[in-house]
Motif scaffolding. Structure first.
Motif, mmCIF file in Angstrom:
data_model
loop_
_atom_site.group_PDB
_atom_site.id
_atom_site.type_symbol
_atom_site.label_atom_id
_atom_site.label_comp_id
_atom_site.label_asym_id
_atom_site.label_seq_id
_atom_site.Cartn_x
_atom_site.Cartn_y
_atom_site.Cartn_z
ATOM 1 N N ASP A 77 0.833 -1.210 0.000
ATOM 2 C CA ASP A 77 0.000 0.000 0.000
ATOM 3 C C ASP A 77 0.865 1.255 0.000
ATOM 4 O OD1 ASP A 77 -2.218 -1.535 -0.042
ATOM 5 O OD2 ASP A 77 -2.595 -1.428 2.125
ATOM 6 N N SER A 78 1.909 1.243 0.841
ATOM 7 C CA SER A 78 2.751 2.437 0.868
ATOM 8 C C SER A 78 3.547 2.570 -0.430
ATOM 9 C CB SER A 78 3.661 2.487 2.099
ATOM 10 O OG SER A 78 4.088 1.239 2.485
ATOM 11 N N GLU A 81 1.148 4.110 -2.933
ATOM 12 C CA GLU A 81 0.948 5.524 -2.574
ATOM 13 C C GLU A 81 2.153 6.368 -3.013
ATOM 14 O OE1 GLU A 81 0.247 7.935 1.515
ATOM 15 O OE2 GLU A 81 -0.387 5.840 1.496
ATOM 16 N N GLY A 85 2.226 9.222 -5.925
ATOM 17 C CA GLY A 85 2.254 10.513 -5.248
ATOM 18 C C GLY A 85 2.702 11.651 -6.139
#
Ligand code: ADP
Ligand code: MG
Length: 205
Positions: A77-78, A81, A85
């Motif tokens: 998930d990170s 992201e 971004g």
């Protein structure tokens, strides 16, 4: 209005794979490509896995100690992201095997949005099996570089790496070779590169 409205959409990126056993120069090759991209003014995001504690957390490091800055992340998930971004042209992922098979659709999404992706990682476990997700990435990539290390017994091409006895006894013997954990982290003190003839996982050598 363009003749073909689809032509105005950002085209999909490319997938490049760098795969091999430990010590095959995967991180060196990733760093070489990232350095070239940076010189060319390409906007690059370099991601490492925060399980890999061999170096300062904000770098990826080769076995000979060369390093480049990287963003350490611990989960898919990170990673998604971070990749979405900003408008990156290239996303380079070191030790991709640590992110597990769920990395495949996430990388697919990054490419679909127009960024190129380099995934670098172990395609083989320390007991000689395929290590997902690298085999899947090798199947669907535009470009695959399969590297070999040098067999520490005979000097021929090593497609495998195996744990040294000290490491074998320190780790649980039931440990799965595809587990996403620290058992795949180490250097010359824990692992050796072996050709097909001299590969004998679990043997005291
Ligand atoms: P990887 O990321 O594939 O584990 P690295 O890029 O970190 O590999 O390191 C590759 C370097 O490791 C080589 O350039 C060499 O200096 C060193 N090395 C140590 N042992 C071996 C070996 N058995 N075979 C090849 N290179 C080795
Ligand atoms: Mg490496």
């Amino acid at each position: 209005m363009p003749l073909n409205p689809v032509a105005s959409v950002r085209p999909a990126g490319r997938l490049e794979v760098i795969a091999g056993p430990m010590f095959s120069g995967k991180s060196e090759e990733l760093m070489r490509r990232v350095r070239r991209a940076t010189i060319a003014g390409i906007k690059v995001l370099v991601i490492s896995h925060s399980l890999d504690t061999r170096s300062e957390l904000s770098t990826i490091t080769s076995h000979i100690g060369v390093n480049i800055p990287a963003v350490p992340l611990s989960d898919i998930d990170s990673l998604a992201e971070a990749a979405h971004g900003e408008d990156y042209d290239l996303v380079a992922i070191d030790e991709a095997q640590f992110f597990g098979p769920d990395l495949v659709p996430v990388v697919g999404d990054i490419i679909a949005r127009g960024a190129d992706v380099i995934v670098e990682g172990l395609c083989v476990t320390f007991d000689g099996g395929p290590f997902e997700p690298m085999p899947t990435f090798m199947a669907i990539a535009e470009d695959v570089l399969k590297l070999t290390a040098v067999c520490t017994i005979c000097g021929r091409d090593a497609v495998f790496h195996q744990r040294l006895p000290a490491r074998e006894s320190k780790e649980s013997s039931q440990l799965s070779a595809t587990a996403i954990d620290a058992s795949h982290i180490g250097g010359l003190e824990s692992y050796v590169a072996r050709c097909r003839t001299h590969f004998s996982p679990g043997a005291i050598k």
